[in-house]
Design a protein around this motif. Structure first.
Motif, short mmCIF file in Angstrom:
data_model
loop_
_atom_site.label_atom_id
_atom_site.label_comp_id
_atom_site.label_asym_id
_atom_site.label_seq_id
_atom_site.Cartn_x
_atom_site.Cartn_y
_atom_site.Cartn_z
N PRO A 293 53.60 38.60 39.66
CA PRO A 293 54.17 39.68 40.46
C PRO A 293 54.21 41.00 39.71
CG PRO A 293 55.79 37.94 40.03
CD PRO A 293 54.60 37.65 39.22
N ASP A 294 54.04 42.09 40.45
CA ASP A 294 54.24 43.43 39.91
C ASP A 294 55.28 44.07 40.82
OD1 ASP A 294 54.20 45.98 39.01
OD2 ASP A 294 52.13 46.41 39.59
N GLY A 295 56.53 44.00 40.42
CA GLY A 295 57.59 44.40 41.34
C GLY A 295 57.62 43.40 42.48
N GLU A 296 57.66 43.92 43.71
CA GLU A 296 57.73 43.00 44.85
C GLU A 296 56.36 42.48 45.27
OE1 GLU A 296 59.70 45.56 47.58
OE2 GLU A 296 57.82 46.42 48.30
N ASP A 297 55.29 43.12 44.81
CA ASP A 297 53.93 42.70 45.19
C ASP A 297 53.40 41.65 44.21
OD1 ASP A 297 54.14 44.50 47.23
OD2 ASP A 297 53.26 46.13 46.04
N LEU A 298 52.25 41.08 44.60
CA LEU A 298 51.70 39.99 43.77
C LEU A 298 50.20 40.19 43.57
CD1 LEU A 298 52.57 37.02 42.70
CD2 LEU A 298 51.25 36.24 44.66
N TYR A 299 49.77 40.08 42.32
CA TYR A 299 48.33 40.08 42.02
C TYR A 299 47.92 38.63 41.81
CZ TYR A 299 48.57 45.09 41.30
OH TYR A 299 48.75 46.44 41.49
N TYR A 300 46.75 38.26 42.34
CA TYR A 300 46.29 36.89 42.15
C TYR A 300 44.77 36.79 42.30
CZ TYR A 300 46.12 36.61 47.30
OH TYR A 300 45.83 36.83 48.62
N THR A 301 44.22 35.68 41.84
CA THR A 301 42.79 35.40 42.05
C THR A 301 42.68 34.04 42.73
OG1 THR A 301 42.55 34.28 39.93
CG2 THR A 301 42.12 36.64 39.95
N VAL A 302 41.58 33.84 43.45
CA VAL A 302 41.38 32.59 44.20
C VAL A 302 40.14 31.88 43.65
CG1 VAL A 302 40.87 31.63 46.49
CG2 VAL A 302 42.44 33.55 46.26
N TYR A 303 40.24 30.56 43.57
CA TYR A 303 39.14 29.77 42.99
C TYR A 303 37.87 29.96 43.83
CZ TYR A 303 36.45 25.87 41.21
OH TYR A 303 35.46 25.12 40.65
N SER A 304 36.80 30.38 43.15
CA SER A 304 35.51 30.56 43.82
C SER A 304 34.44 30.48 42.75
CB SER A 304 35.50 31.93 44.53
OG SER A 304 34.21 32.22 44.97
N TYR A 305 33.95 29.29 42.51
CA TYR A 305 33.02 29.08 41.39
C TYR A 305 31.65 29.63 41.74
CZ TYR A 305 30.53 26.78 37.64
OH TYR A 305 29.76 26.53 36.53
N ARG A 306 31.03 30.29 40.76
CA ARG A 306 29.70 30.82 41.00
C ARG A 306 28.94 30.92 39.68
NH1 ARG A 306 28.24 36.87 43.18
NH2 ARG A 306 26.00 36.60 42.97
N ILE A 319 24.04 30.55 30.83
CA ILE A 319 24.21 30.70 32.29
C ILE A 319 25.59 31.29 32.53
CG2 ILE A 319 24.31 29.51 34.50
CD1 ILE A 319 22.56 27.32 33.25
N PRO A 320 25.68 32.55 32.87
CA PRO A 320 27.01 33.13 33.11
C PRO A 320 27.63 32.52 34.37
CG PRO A 320 25.32 34.82 32.84
CD PRO A 320 24.61 33.54 33.04
N LYS A 321 28.92 32.34 34.35
CA LYS A 321 29.61 31.78 35.52
C LYS A 321 30.98 32.41 35.66
CE LYS A 321 30.50 27.83 32.57
NZ LYS A 321 30.13 26.46 32.29
N SER A 322 31.42 32.41 36.88
CA SER A 322 32.78 32.92 37.12
C SER A 322 33.54 31.89 37.95
CB SER A 322 32.75 34.26 37.85
OG SER A 322 32.44 34.06 39.21
N PHE A 323 34.86 31.93 37.82
CA PHE A 323 35.71 30.97 38.54
C PHE A 323 36.39 31.58 39.75
CE2 PHE A 323 35.89 30.28 33.93
CZ PHE A 323 35.04 29.20 33.87
N ASP A 324 36.41 32.91 39.75
CA ASP A 324 37.08 33.57 40.87
C ASP A 324 36.18 34.61 41.53
OD1 ASP A 324 37.01 35.62 39.06
OD2 ASP A 324 39.13 35.48 38.55
N GLY A 325 34.91 34.63 41.16
CA GLY A 325 33.98 35.59 41.74
C GLY A 325 34.25 37.02 41.32
N GLY A 326 35.12 37.18 40.34
CA GLY A 326 35.42 38.54 39.84
C GLY A 326 36.27 39.34 40.82
N THR A 327 36.96 38.65 41.69
CA THR A 327 37.76 39.37 42.70
C THR A 327 39.26 39.17 42.44
OG1 THR A 327 36.04 38.88 44.30
CG2 THR A 327 38.15 39.65 45.17
N VAL A 328 39.98 40.28 42.50
CA VAL A 328 41.44 40.23 42.32
C VAL A 328 42.08 40.69 43.63
CG1 VAL A 328 43.41 41.06 41.00
CG2 VAL A 328 41.20 40.75 39.87
N TYR A 329 43.08 39.94 44.11
CA TYR A 329 43.75 40.27 45.36
C TYR A 329 45.15 40.79 45.07
CZ TYR A 329 40.14 37.32 47.43
OH TYR A 329 38.94 36.78 47.80
N MET A 330 45.65 41.54 46.05
CA MET A 330 47.04 41.97 45.96
C MET A 330 47.76 41.62 47.26
SD MET A 330 48.91 45.60 45.33
CE MET A 330 49.16 45.90 47.05
N TYR A 331 48.88 40.94 47.13
CA TYR A 331 49.69 40.61 48.31
C TYR A 331 50.80 41.64 48.40
CZ TYR A 331 53.13 38.16 51.19
OH TYR A 331 54.05 37.84 52.17
#
Lengths: 408, 824
Positions: A293-306, A319-331
Motif C-alpha cells: 500500500p501507498d497510503g490508501e492506494d495499493l500497488y501490485y503486480t499480477v502473475y503473467s509468465y512470458r 532467454i529473458p523472462k518475466s513473471f508479471d509482464g513488466g506491468t504494475v497496477y494501482m488500486y
C-alpha cells in the motif's frame, strides 16, 4: 568561597557529562506513522544480518556502508558502530522527522549471546535463559553513533511501525511496544497469537491466527474486533496490512514462480475500507505476485509468465523472462477500481520494499537491458520505480547470481 | 624555591614511598616482560643480537646500498634458479610423493644450484645469519610500507566520497560532515608527508612492544595515589607548616611548594616507569633504530613521527596524565582530610578511567580518559569524540581535560592547601555523634550505667582480643574487604567463563553416560562407539543410511528419525572424540602402573583443582602481618597502652609473645579459610557431578597424572590443607620479620622479595630456582605435581613433604628466635 567553587565545579561536571552523553535533547517524532520505512527522499537504506548499507539516489549503482568511520575495516559487528548489536538482524525502520537532515535507523533482531554495555561492547556471555531475546538498536546517521534502545521478548519481528516515538512490532512470541527514548517495553500479553498489521487513526491494528482483525489503543487497552478476514489469511507471512484506513489482505496463497530462490507466491488480494460503518471486502485482483500500500492506494503486480527472444549476455545465451509482464497496477481506494500504472518497465518486481508518494522501492528481475558487466539480471538490491513515469532506476546491486540466468 | 626543595626532600625521605616505587616499577616491568617479551609472548623468538644485526642491515641498505645491491642481485638470481630446479624436481613426482615433500638446499646443491651468504653477519655463537632471512625481512617491511600508503589513500578516498555525498544532501552543518572533513585533512597532510620520505621505512623491533603495553598507567597511578595522598595530609602534625601557616601568604606559599613537589614527583615517576619499560625491552629483545618511521607498524598514526619521537610523545602524554591524576587525588585529600576517603577516591578514579578506556567502540571513538592519555591509544590512530554536538579530536579534548584538572586542582590546592578541611574529620564526626548520643539518650545511658554497676563485669579486655583489635585498624579492614571482593570477582569470572563448544559437549555427554572406571572392555566399547557415531554423522554415514532406506532395510520413520538426529549425532561424535583422547590416556596409565582411571567430566573439575595461587590472599597476609611488631616500634614510649606496661617485664614480654603469635596464627588461618572456602564453594557450585567422582583416582585427570595414590576427594582435602596452613606459616614469618626489621615497609619488602623472587626467576627460565619457589605450596596441587616430577628420595611426595617441613621449620625457627630475643 570554597563552597561556591565546589558547587560551581560540580555543576560544570554534571553539565559536561550530560552534554557528552547526549542526554539533553529528545527527538520530536510528530504524529506521523513510520511503517516499515526503508528510505528517505535522498537515499535508501538496506540491512543484512550484520551491516547497514546506504544507497544515494544521486549515485545510482553505488552502495556505501552507513558507518561513518573511514578507519573501520570490516564494517561488521562488533567492530563497526553502525552495525546493530545483534546475531541476526530481521527488521529495519528508517525514521526522518522534519527537523532532521539525515534519518535515525532502528533495527531489530536476535540479541547476540553476550551481555552488552550501553555502547554495544561485549562484556560476558549470557546465561542460557537470556539468550533468546530481541534487541532494538538506534543508529543516528547525523552523528554516526549508535545505542541499544531495548532488550525485548519479541524476537525476529517482520514489521516495525513507529508512532509517537514508540516502536510497535510482533513475532510469534508477542506484540510489543517499545518507547525509543526510555526503552520501556509494553507487551500485549494475550494467550493467542497476534500479529501487528498497521496503525491508523491513533489505534493499533492486529490480526489473530484465524484471520480476525482487532484494533486497540496504543497501550493495548480497549481491544475491539473490526473485521473477520476468515481462516487462511496469515498475517505472520505479511498477508495483511492496514494503511490510511484501508485493510488489504491476501487469500489462496500458492507457489507462483518455479525459481524457488525467489520465494514468490501468488494470491488473491482483497480490500476493506475500515472507514465505512459496515466494512465489507472487495476483490482487488487475483494471482497477485507482490503488493504494497501507498497510503490508501495499493500497488501490485499480477502473475503473467512470458519468455522473450534469446540474447547473448557476456558471451552467454540467455532467454529473458518475466513473471508479471513488466506491468504494475494501482488500486484506487476512492474509485474501488484498478488501473495499469506502468507497463513494460523492463523488469519483474520480485519484492516491494516500500512505496511512498508514487515512488516504489523494489527488487527486480530484469528481462531487458541485461548488463553483461554484472553477470546477471536478478537484482536483490535496491531499485526505484517512479509510478508516474514508469522509469525504473537501479540504485544499487547487492547480488548477481549467474547460475540463475536461464540457459547456460 | 627553598620551600620547594624542603618539600621535595620530605617526599624523598619517605622510605615506604621508595619501597612502593621500586616494587611497582619492578612489577610493571615484570608484567610487561611476561606479556610481551617473555617465553610465552609473541616476541619470544626475538633477541637483542638479532635486532642489532637486522638494524645494521637496514642501515646498510639505506646508507650504503652499493654494498648490498650486488649481493641482492646474486641472491635473486639464485632464488629464480632454485625455483626453476624445484619445479623440475616436482614435475617428475606423483601426487602421493608430493604430499609433505620439500625441496632442500642439499637437493639444489646436487643439481649445481648453490648460494653462499655474503652479507657477513654471524651471531656471537658463530651461527651465520642467512642472507635470505634478512632479504625476507626487507621485502616484508617494504610490502608493509606500500600497504600502509595504499590504506591511507583509501581512507582519503572514503572521506572525500562521504563529504561529497553529505554536501549533495545539504548536510554540511551536521557532525558527520565535520568528522569526515577532519579525517580527510589529517590523513591528506600525513599522506603528503609520508610520500616525501624515501624510502621511508626501516627495521623496527622492540618499540612496538612498548607501545602495546597498556597496563603501565595502572601501576603508575597506583604509585602516584600513594604519593599524592600523603603530601598534603602529612603536614598536619609535623614540619614547618604550623609556623608558616600563621599568615595567609605563608599558607599559600607552602601549598604552592607542595604542588610544585607533587608535579615534579608525578613527572619523574612517569619518566621512570617509561624508562624502566624501555630498559627492559633493551635488555631482552633490544631496540632498533629510533629514527625509523612509526608508520612501519602503526599505519594509522595521524602524525609523521619516528618510533623514538612516538615514544617521547607517549611519555609526554603520560607525564600530563600523571600530573592530572596526582592533582585530583591531592585535592580530594585536602578537601576530605582523610586517608580512607583519598585512597577510596583514587581507586575509584583509576577504575573509572580504566573502564572508560576499555569502552572503545570501533577504532575511531571512545571516551576521553587518563589511561588512554598515559598510554598510546590516542596517537595510535586519529579519533574524535562528540562534544556539545560537534566532533573534536579525542587527543585535544583529553589533553584539555587533563590540563583543566591540573589548573583547577592546582588553583584550589594553592588557595586551600594550607587550611583545615571544611568536611569534619572522622574523629570530629565521632565526637559529634557522641555528643548527640549523650543529649538524646543520656537518661537511658545513665539508667543502664546504674544497673550495670550492680552486676559483676570484666575488668579488662582479653589480651588476645586486644591483639586482634590492634591488627585490624579501619584502613586495613577496608583493604581486606577490597582484596576479598577482588578474589571473589576473580573466582566468579574464572568459573563462570563458559567452556569451549568441544569441552562443553564432552562434559554434558560424559556426565550423562560415562562416569566410572575405564577398564580394557570399557575402553574398547568407547572407542567403538566413537567410530560408529563419527561414521554415522559423516557424509558417508548419511549416504549409507540413505542406501539402507532405499533397499528397504529401514523404514521411512527410522530414516526420518536418523535425519532429525543428525545434529545430535555430530555433537555426540565430537564429545566421543574428546573422550577417546582421554581413554587413550587412561589406557597408558593402566599399562604404566596398573591404575584403573576413571572417565569423568574433568574440564571444570580441573579448573577447580588447578586453580593456582590466590594472589589476593597472599598479598593480604603479607600486608597484614608484616606490621605485627613494627607497630610497637613506631609508637612513642609516651603513647603508653596496656601492652606497653606488660613489656616492662620479661614475663610480660613472653606472655605478650605467646598471645601475639597465637592471634597471628588464628587470624591468618581464619583469613585463609575465608578466601579459600569462598573460592572452593564457587568452583564446586559449577561442578554438580563432583559427588560422583570423589572416589576416582586423581591421576585420571591428565593435569594430575603424576599424582599417585590419591583420590579426587583426597586431592581436594590435601589441597584444602595445603592452601590454608602455609598462610599461617607465612604469617608467622611476616611477624618475625617485622620484629627483626622493625619497619613495616622493610619487613613487607623483605618478605615479598623472599616469597616472590624465586618464583619470578624460575618463571624466567632458571629451573634451579624451582626448588626454592614457595608459590606452588600456596596453590596446593601444584606442589604435589612438582613433587611427583622431581621424585625426591624415590617417593612421590618426598619433595612436597620435605619442602613443607622446611618451610614450617623456618617459620618456627623465626618465631623461636623472636621469643629468645624478647626474653633477653
Amino acid at each position: 568561597m570554597k563552597r561556591i567553587i565546589s558547587s560551581a565545579l560540580a555543576c560544570a561536571c554534571i553539565f559536561v557529562c550530560l552534554s557528552v552523553s547526549g542526554c539533553s535533547k529528545r527527538t520530536d517524532f510528530g504524529d506521523a506513522v513510520y511503517s516499515n520505512r526503508s528510505y528517505t527522499e535522498n537515499a535508501a537504506y538496506y540491512i543484512t544480518t550484520s551491516d547497514i548499507y546506504c544507497a544515494y539516489f544521486s549515485e545510482p549503482g553505488k552502495l556505501y556502508h552507513a558507518c561513518i568511520n573511514p578507519l573501520c575495516l570490516s564494517h561488521h559487528y562488533p567492530e563497526c558502530e553502525a552495525a546493530p548489536g545483534t546475531a541476526v538482524t530481521t527488521a529495519m525502520l528508517v525514521v526522518k522527522p522534519e527537523e532532521r537532515v539525515l534519518p535515525l535507523i532502528y533495527t531489530e533482531g536476535l540479541r547476540i549471546p553476550y551481555e552488552l554495555d550501553e555502547y554495544g561492547n561485549r562484556e560476558k556471555p549470557l546465561p542460557d535463559s537470556e539468550r533468546r531475546r530481541g534487541i532494538i538498536t538506534e543508529f543516528d546517521t547525523e552523528t554516526g553513533k549508535s545505542r541499544v534502545v531495548a532488550i525485548t521478548d519479541v524476537v525476529a519481528a517482520r514489521r516495525m511501525i513507529m508512532y509517537h516515538g514508540v516502536i510497535y512490532m510482533s513475532s510469534i512470541e508477542d506484540v510489543a511496544a517499545v518507547d525509543v527514548e526510555t526503552g520501556a517495553c509494553t507487551y500485549l500479553g494475550e494467550d493467542r497469537l497476534f500479529n501487528l498489521i498497521g496503525i491508523w487513526d491513533g489505534r493499533i491494528y492486529l490480526m489473530d491466527s484465524i484471520g480476525a482483525v482487532y484494533s486497540t489503543e496504543p497501550d493495548f487497552s480497549d481491544m475491539r474486533e473490526v473485521y473477520d478476514c476468515g481462516v487462511g489469511v496469515n498475517a505472520f507471512e505479511g498477508n495483511a496490512v492496514v494503511d490510511s484506513g484501508m485493510l488489504y489482505f491476501a487469500r489462496n496463497v500458492t507457489d507462483a514462480v518455479e525459481e524457488t530462490y525467489l520465494y514468490m507466491k501468488k494470491a488473491d488480494v482483497y480490500a476493506v475500507d475500515l472507514r465505512e460503518e459496515s466494512p465489507s471486502e472487495r476483490e482487488v485482483a487475483k494471482d497477485v505476485l507482490v503488493w504494497e500500500p501507498d497510503g490508501e492506494d495499493l500497488y501490485y503486480t499480477v502473475y503473467s509468465y512470458r519468455e522473450y527472444e534469446k540474447v547473448n549476455v557476456g558471451g552467454v545465451d540467455v532467454i529473458p523472462k518475466s513473471f508479471d509482464g513488466g506491468t504494475v497496477y494501482m488500486y484506487s481506494a476512492d474509485t474501488g477500481k484498478s488501473e495499469v500504472c506502468c507497463s513494460d518497465i523492463g523488469a519483474s518486481l520480485t519484492q516491494i520494499r516500500d512505496a511512498v508518494d508514487g515512488k516504489i522501492l523494489c527488487s527486480v528481475w530484469n528481462y531487458r537491458d541485461l548488463d553483461p558487466d554484472v553477470d546477471g539480471n536478478f537484482n536483490d538490491g535496491v531499485c526505484l520505480l517512479d509510478a508516474a513515469t514508469g522509469e525504473l532506476s537501479v540504485i544499487s546491486h547487492l547480488q548477481y547470481i549467474k547460475q540463475y540466468m536461464g540457459e547456460q | 624555591m627553598k620551600l620547594l626543595r624542603y618539600e621535595l626532600k620530605k617526599i624523598l625521605g619517605m622510605k615506604y614511598l621508595w619501597a612502593a616505587l621500586v616494587l611497582l616499577v619492578a612489577a610493571s616491568s615484570a608484567y610487561f616482560y611476561y606479556l610481551w617479551l617473555g617465553p610465552d609472548s609473541y616476541m619470544k623468538n626475538s633477541s637483542r643480537e638479532m635486532t642489532e644485526i637486522t638494524d645494521d642491515f637496514f642501515r646498510r641498505c639505506r646508507e650504503e646500498p652499493e654494498t648490498v645491491e650486488p649481493i641482492r642481485e646474486k641472491y635473486d638470481e639464485y632464488t629464480r634458479e632454485a625455483e626453476r630446479v624445484s619445479q623440475e624436481i616436482r614435475e617428475g613426482m606423483t601426487e602421493e610423493e608430493l604430499i609433505g615433500f620439500r625441496v632442500t638446499e642439499e637437493m639444489l646443491a646436487e643439481r649445481g644450484v648453490t648460494y653462499e651468504d655474503s652479507l657477513g653477519y654471524t651471531l656471537s655463537d658463530g651461527t651465520p645469519v642467512r642472507d635470505g632471512e634478512l632479504f625476507l625481512y626487507y621485502d616484508e617491511i617494504s610490502g608493509q610500507w606500500k600497504g600502509m600508503l595504499r590504506h591511507l589513500d583509501n581512507v582519503i578516498d572514503v572521506t572525500e566520497g562521504a563529504m561529497i555525498r553529505y554536501e549533495s544532501v545539504g548536510a554540511t552543518d551536521l557532525p558527520v560532515y565535520g568528522y569526515e572533513s577532519h579525517f580527510n585533512s589529517v590523513y591528506t597532510s600525513l599522506r603528503e608527508e609520508l610520500g616525501r620520505l624515501d624510502p621511508g621505512f626501516g627495521y623496527e623491533s622492540g618499540w612496538t612492544a612498548t607501545f602495546y603495553y597498556l597496563e603501565l598507567p595502572v601501576f603508575m597511578f597506583a604509585f602516584l595515589l600513594l604519593a599524592a595522598g600523603v603530601i598534603f595530609l602529612n603536614e598536619r602534625s609535623v614540619g614547618l607548616l604550623p609556623v608558616i601557616r600563621t599568615t595567609r601568604g605563608g599558607r599559600m606559599k607552602t601549598a604552592a611548594a607542595k604542588l610544585g613537589a607533587l608535579l615534579t614527583v608525578s613527572v619523574c615517576a612517569a619518566i621512570l616507569f617509561s624508562a624502566a619499560q624501555l630498559l627492559t625491552t633493551y635488555l631482552t629483545v633490544g631496540l632498533s633504530d629510533p629514527s625509523v618511521s612509526v608508520h612501519v607498524t602503526r599505519w594509522e598514526c595521524p602524525y609523521p613521527l619516528s618510533v623514538g619521537e612516538y615514544f617521547l610523545a607517549v611519555t609526554a602524554g603520560r607525564c600530563v596524565a600523571a600530573a592530572a591524576f596526582s592533582c585530583a587525588v591531592a585535592l580530594v585529600s585536602v578537601v576530605s582530610f582523610s586517608h580512607v576517603a583519598t585512597y577510596a577516591f583514587g581507586v575509584l578514579f583509576i577504575g573509572a578511567n580504566v573502564y572508560m578506556s576499555s569502552m572503545e567502540v570501533g577504532s575511531s571513538s571512545g571516551l576521553p580518559n587518563l589511561v588512554d592519555l598515559a598510554g598510546h591509544t590516542l596517537i595510535e590512530h586519529y579519533s574524535e569524540v562528540l562534544v556539545f554536538g560537534r566532533y573534536e579530536s579525542t587527543l585535544a579534548v583529553t589533553l584539555a581535560l587533563a590540563l583543566g584538572i591540573i589548573a583547577v586542582s592546582g588553583a584550589a590546592l594553592v588557595l586551600f592547601g594550607g587550611q583545615r578541611s571544611f568536611i569534619p574529620s572522622p574523629r570530629r564526626l565521632s565526637a559529634l555523634a557522641a555528643e548527640v548520643r549523650v543529649r538524646v539518650f543520656g537518661a537511658a545511658d545513665r539508667l543502664r550505667e546504674k544497673l550495670s554497676a550492680r552486676l559483676p563485669h570484666k575488668r579488662h579486655t582479653s589480651l588476645f582480643r586486644w591483639e586482634l583489635y590492634r591488627m585490624l585498624p579501619v584502613g586495613t579492614v577496608l583493604l581486606l574487604i577490597i582484596l576479598y571482593g577482588a578474589s571473589v570477582f576473580t573466582s566468579v569470572s574464572r568459573y563462570g567463563e563458559p567452556l569451549s563448544e568441544r569441552w562443553s559437549e564432552y562434559e554434558d555427554y560424559v556426565k550423562e553416560n560415562f562416569i566410572g572406571p575405564v577398564d580394557e572392555e570399557k575402553s574398547e566399547e568407547i572407542l567403538a562407539l566413537r567410530d560408529e557415531k563419527t561414521y554415522l554423522s559423516s557424509s558417508e554415514g548419511i549416504e549409507y543410511m540413505m542406501g539402507e532406506f532405499g533397499s528397504g532395510n529401514i523404514t521411512l520413520d527410522e530414516y526420518s528419525e536418523f535425519l532429525n538426529s543428525i545434529d545430535g549425532l555430530r555433537d555426540e561424535a565430537l564429545a566421543l572424540e574428546t573422550l577417546a583422547d582421554r581413554v587413550e590416556y587412561l589406557d597408558g596409565l593402566r599399562e604404566q602402573n596398573g591404575t584403573v582411571g576413571w572417565a569423568m567430566p574433568d574440564a571444570m573439575l580441573t579448573r577447580v583443582l588447578d586453580r593456582g595461587v590466590n594472589w589476593f590472599l597472599l598479598f593480604a597476609v603479607i600486608v597484614l602481618f608484616s606490621r605485627t611488631y613494627a607497630q610497637d616500634y613506631a609508637k612513642k614510649s609516651s603513647e603508653g597502652e596496656f601492652y606497653s606496661i606488660l613489656r616492662t617485664t620479661r614475663h610480660g614480654r613472653r606472655r605478650l609473645f605467646r598471645v601475639r603469635y597465637g592471634a597471628v596464627a588464628a587470624a591468618a588461618f581464619a583469613l585463609a579459610l575465608l578466601f579459600e572456602c569462598t573460592d572452593l564453594f564457587i568452583g564446586v557450585a559449577h561442578t554438580d557431578y563432583i559427588s560422583k567422582v570423589l572416589g576416582a583416582p586423581a591421576s585420571s585427570l591428565p593435569t594430575f597424572g603424576a599424582v599417585r595414590g590419591l583420590s579426587v576427594g583426597g586431592l581436594l582435602a590435601v589441597e584444602a590443607l595445603l592452601r590454608t596452613l602455609p598462610y599461617v606459616l607465612l604469617a608467622l614469618i611476616c611477624a618475625s620479620a617485622s620484629f627483626a626489621l622493625r619497619r613495616v615497609s622493610t619487613a613487607l619488602f623483605a618478605v615479598a622479595a623472599v616469597t616472590l623472587l624465586p618464583y619470578a626467576i624460575a618463571y624466567m627460565g632458571q629451573p634451579l630456582f624451582r626448588y626454592a619457589d614457595v608459590i606452588p605450596m600456596f596453590s596446593g596441587g601444584e606442589l604435589l605435581v612438582r613433587s611427583a616430577e622431581f621424585g625426591t628420595f624415590g617417593a612421590t611426595y618426598g619433595f612436597a613433604l620435605l619442602f613443607a617441613a622446611c618451610y614450617a621449620a623456618l617459620a618456627v625457627a623465626a618465631a623461636l628466635l623472636v621469643r629468645r630475643k624478647i626474653g633477653e
